[in-house]
Motif scaffolding. Structure first.
Motif, PDB file in Angstrom:
ATOM      1  N   SER A   1       0.788  -1.106  -0.047  1.00 24.55           N
ATOM      2  CA  SER A   1      -0.065   0.019   0.032  1.00 24.55           C
ATOM      3  C   SER A   1       0.880   1.422   0.054  1.00 24.55           C
ATOM      4  O   SER A   1       0.537   2.308   0.581  1.00 24.55           O
ATOM      5  N   GLY A   2       2.221   1.104  -0.463  1.00 26.60           N
ATOM      6  CA  GLY A   2       3.007   2.133  -0.640  1.00 26.60           C
ATOM      7  C   GLY A   2       3.561   2.599   0.879  1.00 26.60           C
ATOM      8  O   GLY A   2       3.938   3.943   0.972  1.00 26.60           O
ATOM      9  N   GLY A   3       3.548   1.800   1.971  1.00 29.99           N
ATOM     10  CA  GLY A   3       4.012   2.159   3.077  1.00 29.99           C
ATOM     11  C   GLY A   3       5.358   1.401   3.452  1.00 29.99           C
ATOM     12  O   GLY A   3       6.399   1.567   2.600  1.00 29.99           O
ATOM     13  N   THR A   4       5.284   0.469   4.476  1.00 31.24           N
ATOM     14  CA  THR A   4       6.716  -0.072   4.933  1.00 31.24           C
ATOM     15  C   THR A   4       7.751  -0.477   3.953  1.00 31.24           C
ATOM     16  O   THR A   4       7.351  -1.539   3.063  1.00 31.24           O
ATOM     17  N   SER A   5       8.775  -0.466   3.851  1.00 32.91           N
ATOM     18  CA  SER A   5       9.733  -0.818   2.803  1.00 32.91           C
ATOM     19  C   SER A   5      10.289  -2.139   3.471  1.00 32.91           C
ATOM     20  O   SER A   5      10.601  -2.319   4.527  1.00 32.91           O
ATOM     21  N   PHE A   6      10.353  -3.315   2.484  1.00 33.65           N
ATOM     22  CA  PHE A   6      11.039  -4.533   2.954  1.00 33.65           C
ATOM     23  C   PHE A   6      12.405  -4.649   2.130  1.00 33.65           C
ATOM     24  O   PHE A   6      12.940  -5.638   1.996  1.00 33.65           O
ATOM     25  N   GLY A   7      12.904  -3.884   1.569  1.00 32.20           N
ATOM     26  CA  GLY A   7      13.986  -3.896   0.791  1.00 32.20           C
ATOM     27  C   GLY A   7      15.361  -3.884   1.419  1.00 32.20           C
ATOM     28  O   GLY A   7      15.873  -5.120   1.598  1.00 32.20           O
ATOM     29  N   VAL A   8      15.745  -2.796   2.364  1.00 34.36           N
ATOM     30  CA  VAL A   8      17.166  -2.815   2.696  1.00 34.36           C
ATOM     31  C   VAL A   8      17.381  -3.859   3.749  1.00 34.36           C
ATOM     32  O   VAL A   8      18.460  -4.172   4.157  1.00 34.36           O
ATOM     33  N   PHE A   9      16.244  -4.172   4.429  1.00 35.04           N
ATOM     34  CA  PHE A   9      16.492  -5.103   5.536  1.00 35.04           C
ATOM     35  C   PHE A   9      15.870  -6.679   5.252  1.00 35.04           C
ATOM     36  O   PHE A   9      15.727  -7.444   6.181  1.00 35.04           O
ATOM     37  N   ASN A  10      15.804  -6.666   3.891  1.00 32.54           N
ATOM     38  CA  ASN A  10      15.859  -8.132   3.275  1.00 32.54           C
ATOM     39  C   ASN A  10      14.483  -8.888   4.193  1.00 32.54           C
ATOM     40  O   ASN A  10      14.450 -10.017   4.303  1.00 32.54           O
ATOM     41  N   ASN A  11      13.440  -8.166   4.240  1.00 31.69           N
ATOM     42  CA  ASN A  11      12.195  -8.563   4.863  1.00 31.69           C
ATOM     43  C   ASN A  11      11.259  -9.264   3.777  1.00 31.69           C
ATOM     44  O   ASN A  11      11.579  -8.958   2.155  1.00 31.69           O
ATOM     45  N   SER A  12      10.257  -9.774   3.948  1.00 27.89           N
ATOM     46  CA  SER A  12       9.305 -10.272   3.040  1.00 27.89           C
ATOM     47  C   SER A  12       8.029 -10.285   3.491  1.00 27.89           C
ATOM     48  O   SER A  12       7.590  -9.909   4.707  1.00 27.89           O
ATOM     49  N   ALA A  13       6.663 -10.417   2.468  1.00 31.92           N
ATOM     50  CA  ALA A  13       5.477 -10.204   3.012  1.00 31.92           C
ATOM     51  C   ALA A  13       5.160 -11.152   4.022  1.00 31.92           C
ATOM     52  O   ALA A  13       4.327 -11.063   4.842  1.00 31.92           O
ATOM     53  N   ASP A  14       5.654 -12.581   3.825  1.00 34.88           N
ATOM     54  CA  ASP A  14       5.622 -13.572   4.864  1.00 34.88           C
ATOM     55  C   ASP A  14       5.724 -13.250   6.346  1.00 34.88           C
ATOM     56  O   ASP A  14       5.347 -13.774   7.239  1.00 34.88           O
ATOM     57  N   MET A  15       6.784 -12.204   6.617  1.00 33.05           N
ATOM     58  CA  MET A  15       7.179 -11.649   7.832  1.00 33.05           C
ATOM     59  C   MET A  15       6.011 -10.572   8.479  1.00 33.05           C
ATOM     60  O   MET A  15       6.498  -9.969   9.281  1.00 33.05           O
ATOM     61  N   ALA A  16       5.255 -10.303   7.604  1.00 33.57           N
ATOM     62  CA  ALA A  16       4.155  -9.070   7.982  1.00 33.57           C
ATOM     63  C   ALA A  16       3.901  -9.010   9.333  1.00 33.57           C
ATOM     64  O   ALA A  16       3.615  -8.259  10.044  1.00 33.57           O
ATOM     65  N   LEU A  17       3.487 -10.224   9.894  1.00 32.66           N
ATOM     66  CA  LEU A  17       3.117 -10.357  11.411  1.00 32.66           C
ATOM     67  C   LEU A  17       4.117 -10.406  12.226  1.00 32.66           C
ATOM     68  O   LEU A  17       3.911 -10.452  13.557  1.00 32.66           O
ATOM     69  N   ASN A  18       5.298 -10.511  11.936  1.00 30.16           N
ATOM     70  CA  ASN A  18       6.512 -10.270  12.765  1.00 30.16           C
ATOM     71  C   ASN A  18       6.741  -8.794  13.469  1.00 30.16           C
ATOM     72  O   ASN A  18       7.272  -7.969  12.560  1.00 30.16           O
ATOM     73  N   LEU A  19       5.983  -8.489  14.281  1.00 33.49           N
ATOM     74  CA  LEU A  19       6.219  -6.911  15.019  1.00 33.49           C
ATOM     75  C   LEU A  19       7.396  -7.012  15.542  1.00 33.49           C
ATOM     76  O   LEU A  19       7.532  -5.640  16.341  1.00 33.49           O
ATOM     77  N   GLY A  20       8.517  -7.597  15.682  1.00 39.91           N
ATOM     78  CA  GLY A  20       9.474  -7.378  16.509  1.00 39.91           C
ATOM     79  C   GLY A  20      10.824  -6.846  15.516  1.00 39.91           C
ATOM     80  O   GLY A  20      11.640  -7.473  15.064  1.00 39.91           O
ATOM     81  N   PHE A  21      10.476  -5.596  15.209  1.00 39.68           N
ATOM     82  CA  PHE A  21      11.377  -4.948  14.151  1.00 39.68           C
ATOM     83  C   PHE A  21      12.961  -4.916  14.414  1.00 39.68           C
ATOM     84  O   PHE A  21      13.063  -4.513  15.927  1.00 39.68           O
ATOM     85  N   SER A  22      13.793  -5.224  13.743  1.00 42.75           N
ATOM     86  CA  SER A  22      15.330  -5.267  14.149  1.00 42.75           C
ATOM     87  C   SER A  22      15.999  -3.824  13.430  1.00 42.75           C
ATOM     88  O   SER A  22      16.946  -3.635  13.880  1.00 42.75           O
ATOM     89  N   GLY A  23      15.247  -3.357  12.591  1.00 42.67           N
ATOM     90  CA  GLY A  23      15.797  -2.318  12.062  1.00 42.67           C
ATOM     91  C   GLY A  23      14.701  -1.493  10.797  1.00 42.67           C
ATOM     92  O   GLY A  23      13.718  -2.092  10.403  1.00 42.67           O
ATOM     93  N   PHE A  24      14.867  -0.270  10.484  1.00 36.59           N
ATOM     94  CA  PHE A  24      14.243   0.317   9.527  1.00 36.59           C
ATOM     95  C   PHE A  24      15.075   1.521   8.684  1.00 36.59           C
ATOM     96  O   PHE A  24      16.170   1.647   9.403  1.00 36.59           O
ATOM     97  N   ARG A  25      14.445   2.168   7.897  1.00 41.64           N
ATOM     98  CA  ARG A  25      14.953   3.154   7.268  1.00 41.64           C
ATOM     99  C   ARG A  25      14.103   4.320   7.339  1.00 41.64           C
ATOM    100  O   ARG A  25      13.010   4.291   6.933  1.00 41.64           O
ATOM    101  N   ARG A  26      14.643   5.550   7.680  1.00 38.79           N
ATOM    102  CA  ARG A  26      14.033   6.719   7.522  1.00 38.79           C
ATOM    103  C   ARG A  26      14.870   7.825   6.936  1.00 38.79           C
ATOM    104  O   ARG A  26      15.732   8.165   7.480  1.00 38.79           O
TER     105      ARG A  26
END
Length: 477
Positions: free
Chosen positions: A346-371
């Protein structure tokens, strides 16, 4: 059941035992009776031999090893220099006479005739920006002729304050050389190591005593000798102190500590040259940034707090990658903040730089992010959560630490060197390495240094923390 009568020699006698081998009540000890309860509980309990580790891994060290490095030093202090700002700027200078275009700068300023300035007022209602030309310099008084107005009093009043920076210069044809050279500014900083000591002692008889509890510890000790557990705990606690001291250390300003006049102090401590050291929290408080942001009030407020942090980083070294060491409160607030953003697709959270995937969408223990242009990696810092350390008193909720290295001038080596922003210096030479010393004295446990029937284990370390480029650090209080 038969009664039990202990004799003077310590044996147990069945007062009414039968003289035959028969399963009769008189031939058995009653372990529930008051007469033998103490004896039975001491020697025949139902044992859970292993000691219960109800607090898990109790050690707290590891933070400095994760974010920095350790290096030897051979002096009583470490001195380093840090670069000043490249561009000439001054905050809150006084507009002393607006009609005469006079601005007073601090002593030793670098403003010269021919330079062009940007001036921004700081008073309410008079915060406009004016650009001017330096026509005269008399000690601390500088005459600035505005480009877009006749006098400064068009935009400002006398006694107003303003922020000023130099954006260039302008000279007429055939002008002479610039009058004064601008000298580079730098900051010289220093820190001194502190000596940490601890001690463990046990007598020879207790060292030979076998207990019924199987003990284990964080240092790998195990067995039925309690002194092994006690010595291991002392060592683990001292290793934690080696790190905690560098995080919490303060430089002494009291004359009762640094060898000054005793005053009302009657103990010998004031004369012992207890000088303290600059720890992590003290360095960030005095030379870095402190914020009360990321309070967990709402995802929008916390995101705004991060935007504030980004703006601060933009004004400093703009280190792209930063590590956040937080307590549980801040860590959960960041997780909630990130989870509140638009979902994937939906144009929101990026899954690129931290190698995430849509399958991890319910994992709310984030280890990092980009702003913006910054990457943030976060982790829990046990020291801030533990109920026996900062989790007990609070005051610090997290630390932002820049990743990478900084370049500084080492006065001992006489050249520029690269060092991690955060690193430990410990005393060491060919004669003695004081990073972590341990030695045993007495006559127990293999030592034969004295006639004392005991084992004495000594611990010593001499070290300090170097926080370079503290302007890139941030403390969450």
């Amino acid at each position: 059941m038969a009664g039990v009568n202990p004799t003077a020699g310590g044996s147990l006698i069945l007062s009414n035992a039968l003289p035959i081998k028969q399963a009769a009540a008189g031939n058995y000890l009653d372990f529930t009776s008051a007469g033998v309860a103490g004896w039975a509980q001491q020697f025949l309990p139902e044992l859970y031999e292993a000691e219960v580790e109800r607090y898990g891994d109790r050690t707290l060290s590891g933070f400095l090893q994760m974010v920095g490095a350790e290096m030897p030093m051979t002096s009583d202090q470490v001195i380093w220099s840090e670069q000043g700002r490249l561009h000439i700027h001054y905050s809150s200078v006084a507009i002393t006479d607006a009609s005469e275009n006079k601005i007073t700068f601090p002593a030793g300023h670098a403003i010269k005739v021919g330079q062009t300035l940007v001036i921004k007022g700081k008073e309410s209602g008079r915060t406009g920006i004016t650009k001017g030309y330096v026509s005269a310099v008399s000690t601390n008084t500088v005459t600035v002729l505005p480009y877009n107005a006749i006098d400064l009093d068009t935009a400002y009043n006398d006694s107003d304050t303003a922020d000023v920076f130099v954006f260039g210069s302008e000279f007429k044809k055939g002008s002479s050389a610039v009058e004064v050279a601008a000298q580079p500014q730098f900051v010289s900083l220093t820190n001194k190591p502190i000596i940490l000591r601890d001690y463990y002692e046990i007598n020879g008889s207790d060292a030979a005593q076998i207990g019924w509890v199987e003990v284990t510890g964080e240092s790998g000790q195990s067995g039925y000798l309690w002194y092994v557990k006690a010595e291991g705990d002392t060592r683990s606690r001292f290793e934690d102190y080696m790190e905690m001291a560098l995080v919490e250390a303060e430089k002494a300003v009291s004359t009762d500590l640094d060898g000054g006049t005793a005053g009302t102090q009657t103990s010998a401590a004031y004369a012992a040259d207890i000088h303290g050291s600059e720890g992590l929290f003290a360095a960030i408080t005095s030379r870095g940034h402190v914020t009360a942001g990321i309070a967990g009030s709402s995802a929008a407020d916390d995101l705004e707090s991060f935007d504030y942090i980004l703006k601060k980083l933009d004004k400093e070294g703009a280190i792209e990658e930063n590590m956040l060491f937080n307590n549980r409160e801040v860590s959960l607030a960041i997780d909630d903040m990130l989870a509140a953003q638009n979902s994937y697709g939906s144009g929101g959270t990026s899954f690129g730089v931290f190698n995430n995937s849509a399958d991890m969408a319910l994992n709310l223990g984030f280890s990092g992010f980009r702003r913006g242009s910054y990457d943030f990696y976060k982790t829990d810092w046990k020291y801030l959560n533990d109920a026996t350390t900062r989790g007990l008193v609070g005051g610090v909720r997290g630390v932002l630490v820049p990743a990478g290295t900084s370049t500084v001038y080492d006065k001992v080596l006489g050249k520029n060197i690269k060092r991690p922003f955060l690193h430990v210096r410990y005393r060491a030479s060919e004669a003695d390495n004081r990073r972590m010393k341990t030695w045993v004295t007495g006559s127990v446990g293999g030592a034969a240094t004295s006639g004392d029937d005991m084992m004495q284990v000594h611990y010593l370390s001499e070290r300090c923390l170097v926080v370079q480029g503290a302007n890139n650090f941030m403390l969450l209080n």
